[in-house]
Enzyme design. Structure first.
Site, PDB file in Angstrom:
ATOM      1  N   GLY A 171       0.793  -1.227   0.000  1.00  0.00           N
ATOM      2  CA  GLY A 171       0.000   0.000   0.000  1.00  0.00           C
ATOM      3  C   GLY A 171       0.822   1.273   0.000  1.00  0.00           C
ATOM      4  O   GLY A 171       0.272   2.356  -0.182  1.00  0.00           O
ATOM      5  N   CYS A 175     -28.482  -7.807 -16.007  1.00  0.00           N
ATOM      6  CA  CYS A 175     -27.850  -7.620 -17.309  1.00  0.00           C
ATOM      7  C   CYS A 175     -28.834  -7.986 -18.421  1.00  0.00           C
ATOM      8  O   CYS A 175     -29.401  -9.083 -18.410  1.00  0.00           O
ATOM      9  CB  CYS A 175     -26.586  -8.482 -17.407  1.00  0.00           C
ATOM     10  SG  CYS A 175     -25.877  -8.499 -19.061  1.00  0.00           S
ATOM     11  N   CYS A 186     -27.134 -11.185 -20.397  1.00  0.00           N
ATOM     12  CA  CYS A 186     -26.908 -12.500 -19.795  1.00  0.00           C
ATOM     13  C   CYS A 186     -27.751 -12.718 -18.539  1.00  0.00           C
ATOM     14  O   CYS A 186     -27.729 -13.800 -17.962  1.00  0.00           O
ATOM     15  CB  CYS A 186     -25.430 -12.724 -19.488  1.00  0.00           C
ATOM     16  SG  CYS A 186     -24.837 -11.891 -17.999  1.00  0.00           S
ATOM     17  N   CYS A 221     -23.576  -6.127 -18.477  1.00  0.00           N
ATOM     18  CA  CYS A 221     -22.362  -6.336 -17.682  1.00  0.00           C
ATOM     19  C   CYS A 221     -21.237  -5.461 -18.227  1.00  0.00           C
ATOM     20  O   CYS A 221     -21.029  -5.387 -19.435  1.00  0.00           O
ATOM     21  CB  CYS A 221     -21.882  -7.782 -17.788  1.00  0.00           C
ATOM     22  SG  CYS A 221     -22.944  -8.977 -17.008  1.00  0.00           S
ATOM     23  N   CYS A 273     -19.644 -11.715 -19.272  1.00  0.00           N
ATOM     24  CA  CYS A 273     -20.974 -11.713 -19.882  1.00  0.00           C
ATOM     25  C   CYS A 273     -21.024 -12.709 -21.053  1.00  0.00           C
ATOM     26  O   CYS A 273     -21.961 -13.494 -21.169  1.00  0.00           O
ATOM     27  CB  CYS A 273     -21.310 -10.302 -20.376  1.00  0.00           C
ATOM     28  SG  CYS A 273     -23.029 -10.052 -20.809  1.00  0.00           S
TER      29      CYS A 273
END
Lengths: 311, 199
Positions: free
Chosen positions: A52, A261, A264, A286, A292
Site C-alpha cells: 500500500g 444484465c 446475460c 455487464c 458476460c
C-alpha cells in the site's frame, strides 16, 4: 543443478512465431530499455514488501499521452516475459479503444499471446475494473492509476501527504467520509473508495467502482499499481487484508440496483448503462465483457433491451 | 576502482533480456509469497563464494544506480571483478549506504547495520541477500503475514537463534526495515519486513 540446462530460452520472436503476431524488431523486448526495466523492477520489489506504500519511480515518456495508462504499461513491460498470456481491459471491456491499443502495443513489442479470457491470462492490465471471475494464485493484476495519492484532494502538498502517511495520520480522510454522511446521510463516495492495506497504509484503489473493493481483500493474485504521470508504483501482495474505510455506525456498503444484465441476466455483476435511442430507451449490460460472453455461451439469457422506452 | 581479471571472470547471463526477466519474475513472486522457495530459471556461474541464485539476482537487478555491500566472507577480488564487469555497480564501504547487500548467515545476524529507510521513504532500504546452507518448504519456522494465506513452513539450514531474533527485530520496525532474500544453490525465498516468524 540448473533447472534449465541446454534448453534455449524462448524469445519474443519465438512467441511471435507461435502466436502469429508481428514483432517490431526496432525496439527492445517490451519497448523499455533494460536499465529502465531494472529501475522499475526494484521499485516493484519494494512496493510488494511495503503493501500500500507509494514507491517513487523514474517514470519514462511512453509513445502515448499521460492518462492513457502509461504507468500500467511501464509496470506490464517490466514484468512481462515471452511465456506470458496478456489480457487488457478498459472499464471491464476487452474491446474499447484503450484496451485494444495497449494490447496491440504489447503484441507488436513482445509478440506474446493475448487473450480475452480472464482465466487464461497470466497478466491482466486493467483500467478501473476488477474482473468478475475470481483471480487465482500466480496471476498478476496491473492497474492503471491516474492519481495515486488518496489524500491529494484533501492536502495538495506532497511533502505534507508523505508525512501524513509516515505518521499514519489519516484523520482527514475520516473527516471527508464524515462530511459525506453529514451532507447526504451516507458515504457518497462511489469510486476510488479509500482502503487500508494490511492495517497500515491508506491507499487509493484507482478509480474502480467501490463495488470492486471487496474483491481486493485477500485476493490470491498479486496486484500491482502504476501511475505514470505521478511517478508512483504500489502493490498489494496476495492474501493481504484490504479494508474499505468506514465507521462503526456507517459500515461500508455495496451499491445495489434492481436491474439485471439485459444480455446475460446476471444480477450480481457491475452494470453499464447503454443508451439505445433519443427517446430515453436504455438497457444495462455487464461491464465485464468476458464474464458476460461466457455466461451467454453457457446458455444464460437476459431480458433484452427494454421494449417500452422510459419517459 | 575494481578491474576484472579476464582469465578467471565467469560469464554473465546467456540472454540478459530474457534471463533477466525470468530471474526478476522469480524474485517478484518470491517476495509476493514469503517462504515459498523458487528457483532461478537461468544458467548462472558466479565466482566463489557466490551461489548461482545470488549471482543471478545480481546480474538481473544490480546496476550503476545500486551501491552493493559485500560481507567480509563474500568480499574477494573475483566477486568484485564479476560485479564490476557485468553489473557496473559501485561497491559500498558502508552497509547503511547499500541498496543491496550479499552476506552469509552470520552477516545476517546484524540487520540493523543496513539502511531501514526513512519514515517518509521506507522504500529506501537495503535488500539483503543471505547465502544459507539449505532452503526447503518443510517444517522449521512458521511464517505469516501479507502474501501468505494462512502460514508457510520454511526450513533454513545453517542459521541460528540470533538470525531469527534479527528477523523479528527487523519485522518490529515496520514500515521501516530491510527485506531479506535467502539464497541457496539455484533456490531463493524472500522474508520481506512484513513477515512474522514463529520459531
Amino acid at each position: 543443478m540448473p533447472p534449465m540446462t541446454d534448453a534455449r530460452m524462448k524469445t519474443g520472436k519465438d512467441a511471435a512465431a507461435e502466436n502469429g503476431t508481428t514483432v517490431n524488431a526496432t525496439y527492445n523486448f517490451a519497448f523499455l530499455d533494460e536499465q529502465t526495466k531494472r529501475m522499475i523492477r526494484r521499485a516493484l520489489l519494494k512496493a510488494v514488501a511495503i503493501p500500500g506504500y507509494q514507491v517513487p519511480f523514474a517514470s519514462r515518456e511512453m509513445p502515448m499521452p499521460y492518462g492513457w495508462g502509461t504507468g500500467g504499461i511501464q509496470v506490464t513491460a517490466s514484468v512481462i516475459g515471452p511465456e506470458d498470456v496478456l489480457k487488457v481491459i478498459d472499464q471491464g471491456s476487452d474491446d474499447t479503444t484503450n484496451a485494444i491499443s495497449i494490447r496491440k502495443f504489447f503484441e507488436r513489442t513482445t509478440g506474446v499471446e493475448t487473450t480475452e479470457k480472464t482465466a487464461a491470462a497470466t497478466l491482466i492490465q486493467t483500467r478501473h475494473r476488477i474482473p468478475e471471475a475470481p483471480l487465482s494464485e500466480g496471476q498478476i493484476l496491473i492497474y492503471q492509476v491516474p492519481i495515486p495519492e488518496p489524500l491529494r484532494f484533501l492536502e495538495p502538498r506532497e511533502t505534507e501527504t508523505r508525512q501524513m502517511h509516515a505518521l499514519e495520520e489519516y484523520g482527514l480522510m475520516h473527516v471527508k467520509l464524515y462530511e459525506d454522511i453529514a451532507r447526504h446521510g451516507h458515504i457518497a463516495t462511489t469510486y476510488a473508495y479509500p482502503v487500508k492495506v494490511a492495517g497500515r497504509y491508506v491507499m487509493d484503489p484507482s478509480p474502480t467502482p467501490k463495488f470492486d473493493n471487496p474483491k481486493m481483500d485477500a485476493m490470491p493474485a498479486l496486484q500491482l499499481f502504476g501511475a505514470g504521470r505521478e511517478k508512483r508504483i504500489y502493490a498489494i501482495p496476495p492474501y493481504t487484508e484490504v479494508k474499505s474505510l468506514d465507521f462503526d455506525d456507517h459500515p461500508f456498503e455495496l451499491p445495489t440496483w434492481d436491474s439485471v444484465c439485459a444480455a446475460c441476466g446476471a444480477a450480481d455483476t457491475y452494470l453499464d448503462e447503454v443508451i439505445l435511442d433519443d427517446q430515453g430507451g436504455r438497457m444495462f449490460v455487464c461491464s465485464d465483457t468476458d464474464h458476460c460472453a461466457a455466461r451467454q455461451a453457457a446458455g444464460h439469457r437476459g431480458p433484452g433491451p427494454a421494449t417500452e422506452p422510459r419517459r | 576502482m575494481t578491474t576484472a581479471d579476464i582469465s578467471t571472470l565467469t560469464p554473465g547471463l546467456n540472454d540478459p533480456v530474457f534471463d533477466g526477466q525470468a530471474i526478476f519474475r522469480a524474485l517478484l513472486m518470491a517476495m509476493a509469497a514469503p517462504g515459498r522457495v523458487r528457483s532461478v530459471p537461468a544458467t548462472v556461474e558466479g565466482p566463489v563464494p557466490l551461489t548461482p541464485a545470488a549471482a543471478g539476482v545480481a546480474l538481473a537487478m544490480f546496476d550503476l544506480a545500486t551501491p552493493v555491500w559485500l560481507a567480509p566472507p563474500i568480499d574477494n577480488p573475483a566477486v568484485r571483478g564479476f560485479l564490476a564487469f557485468h553489473c557496473r555497480c559501485p561497491i559500498a564501504s558502508d552497509p547503511a549506504a547499500a541498496a543491496f547487500a550479499i552476506v552469509d548467515a552470520a552477516g545476517a545476524e546484524d540487520l540493523a547495520q543496513f539502511a531501514p529507510g526513512t519514515p517518509e521513504y521506507p522504500d529506501r532500504s537495503t535488500t539483503v541477500l543471505v547465502q544459507v546452507d539449505g532452503l526447503m518448504e518443510a517444517p522449521g519456522v512458521r511464517l505469516s503475514g501479507p502474501g501468505i494465506e494462512r502460514h508457510h513452513d520454511l526450513r533454513v539450514a545453517g542459521v541460528g537463534k540470533r538470525f531469527w531474533a534479527a528477523q523479528a527485530a527487523n519485522a518490529a520496525c515496520f514500515p521501516l526495515g530491510v527485506d531479506v532474500v535467502l539464497v541457496h544453490g539455484y533456490n531463493l525465498a524472500a522474508l520481506p519486513r512484513t513477515t512474522k516468524v514463529e520459531t
